[in-house]
Scaffold this motif. Structure first.
Motif, short mmCIF file in Angstrom:
data_model
loop_
_atom_site.label_atom_id
_atom_site.label_comp_id
_atom_site.label_asym_id
_atom_site.label_seq_id
_atom_site.Cartn_x
_atom_site.Cartn_y
_atom_site.Cartn_z
N ASP A 88 3.37 1.03 6.03
CA ASP A 88 4.00 1.94 5.07
C ASP A 88 3.66 1.44 3.67
N ARG A 90 3.53 2.24 -0.48
CA ARG A 90 4.15 3.09 -1.50
C ARG A 90 3.87 2.53 -2.89
N ALA A 96 4.70 7.74 -1.16
CA ALA A 96 3.70 7.17 -0.26
C ALA A 96 2.32 7.19 -0.90
#
Length: 312
Positions: A88, A90, A96
């Motif tokens: 993930d 970001r 994102a």
């Protein structure tokens, strides 16, 4: 996410190719994150924190670059392109960052890029068996046995402290090593190191001698004498790290990046330009294809002419 899905995602990571050269960037990033996970219980990290240590890992255990400037932000590629089913990523605004983001450290720092392995992956890795199997999978798929301890040490993992691998994932198995390869190689070189001649034995049993793959087994190198060298443990490790290499005429070369101050360390420099030992009659020498692979994929400098070397 199940354990099998986690292992399948790790096994199936797309391998970037830069000019047909291996690129272990993603597995090294993941192994470094696993080291953080063991130390702190989490994998959250900013690009600014990861850039220097992960770039150093890629420089140490990946193919060499000729440009010093390009060695500084090699972590950018895996930070951007690690598969999103695992990662993930970001920006400082919490949005994102997709895999089409620039592979540039300046851009990642400017945008406050930060990432972590997905919570469901971290939850699975909290199980010691799964963690140990994950480390084993990454090491076996992307490296060679002589590098397992140096890689683990560099990322802060203790193989002994991980515990026994009790979980065997149902992912595509690595091809097995052929029984008899090591004995055939050692016999071909008369149970002596092809670089230095070391032939120690404890009684009748050779000690400190190993069969080295020129093209690594994990990188489709065959278990054949033409892809092997008998090397002492020290020279095997240095060969796999890229400190030592071979020219097409089978003369030893030493990386310009190698530095030693002691007399013992300088014995490595003394190998430069010397011929490697030839195998016993009837046994093949190293295939030039595998020498070329090692020179392109492992050795830490472009091929040099034998003779005096200038330090950079």
């Amino acid at each position: 996410m199940t354990r099998d899905e986690l292992m399948g995602a790790l096994s199936g990571m797309r391998r970037a190719r830069v000019g047909n050269r291996r690129a272990p960037h993603k597995p090294l990033l993941v192994l470094w994150l696993l080291g953080r996970f063991v130390a702190s219980g989490g994998t959250a990290v900013t690009y600014d924190e990861a850039e220097a240590p992960v770039s150093r890992l890629i420089n140490d255990f990946g193919p060499a670059l000729t440009s010093r400037s390009r060695t500084r932000d090699r972590a950018a590629m895996p930070f951007v392109h690690l598969e999103r089913e695992l990662w993930d990523l970001r920006g400082h605004d919490g949005q994102a960052i997709g895999p089409d983001a620039p592979e540039r450290g300046t851009w990642l720092r400017k945008n406050g890029a930060h990432g972590r392995l997905r919570p469901e992956a971290e939850a699975l890795l909290a199980d010691p068996g799964t963690l140990a199997a994950t480390v084993r999978l990454l090491l076996e798929q992307h490296f060679t046995p002589a590098l397992e301890a140096p890689v683990c040490d560099a990322v802060g993992l203790d193989p002994a402290g991980l515990g026994e691998v009790v979980y065997v994932p149902s992912v595509k198995k690595q091809r097995k090593r052929r029984a008899g390869f090591a004995e055939e190689v050692l016999h071909a070189y008369a149970y002596a190191c092809a670089f230095c001649g070391f032939d120690g034995a404890l009684g009748r049993n050779p000690v400190g001698l190993e069969a080295a793959h020129v093209r690594w087994h994990s990188q489709d190198g065959p278990d054949e004498v033409s892809n092997g060298l008998a090397l002492c443990s020290l020279h095997h490790t240095l060969f796999d790290l890229g400190v030592l290499g071979l020219l097409p005429d089978l003369r030893i070369q030493v990386s310009q990046l190698y530095v030693a101050r002691s007399a013992a360390g300088q014995t490595i420099d003394a190998l430069h330009g010397k011929p490697v030992a030839t195998p016993r009659p009837g046994r093949p020498t190293v295939d030039p294809r595998y020498l070329h692979w090692h020179g392109q994929q492992v050795f830490k400098q472009p091929l040099l002419r034998c003779g005096a070397r200038t330090r950079t």
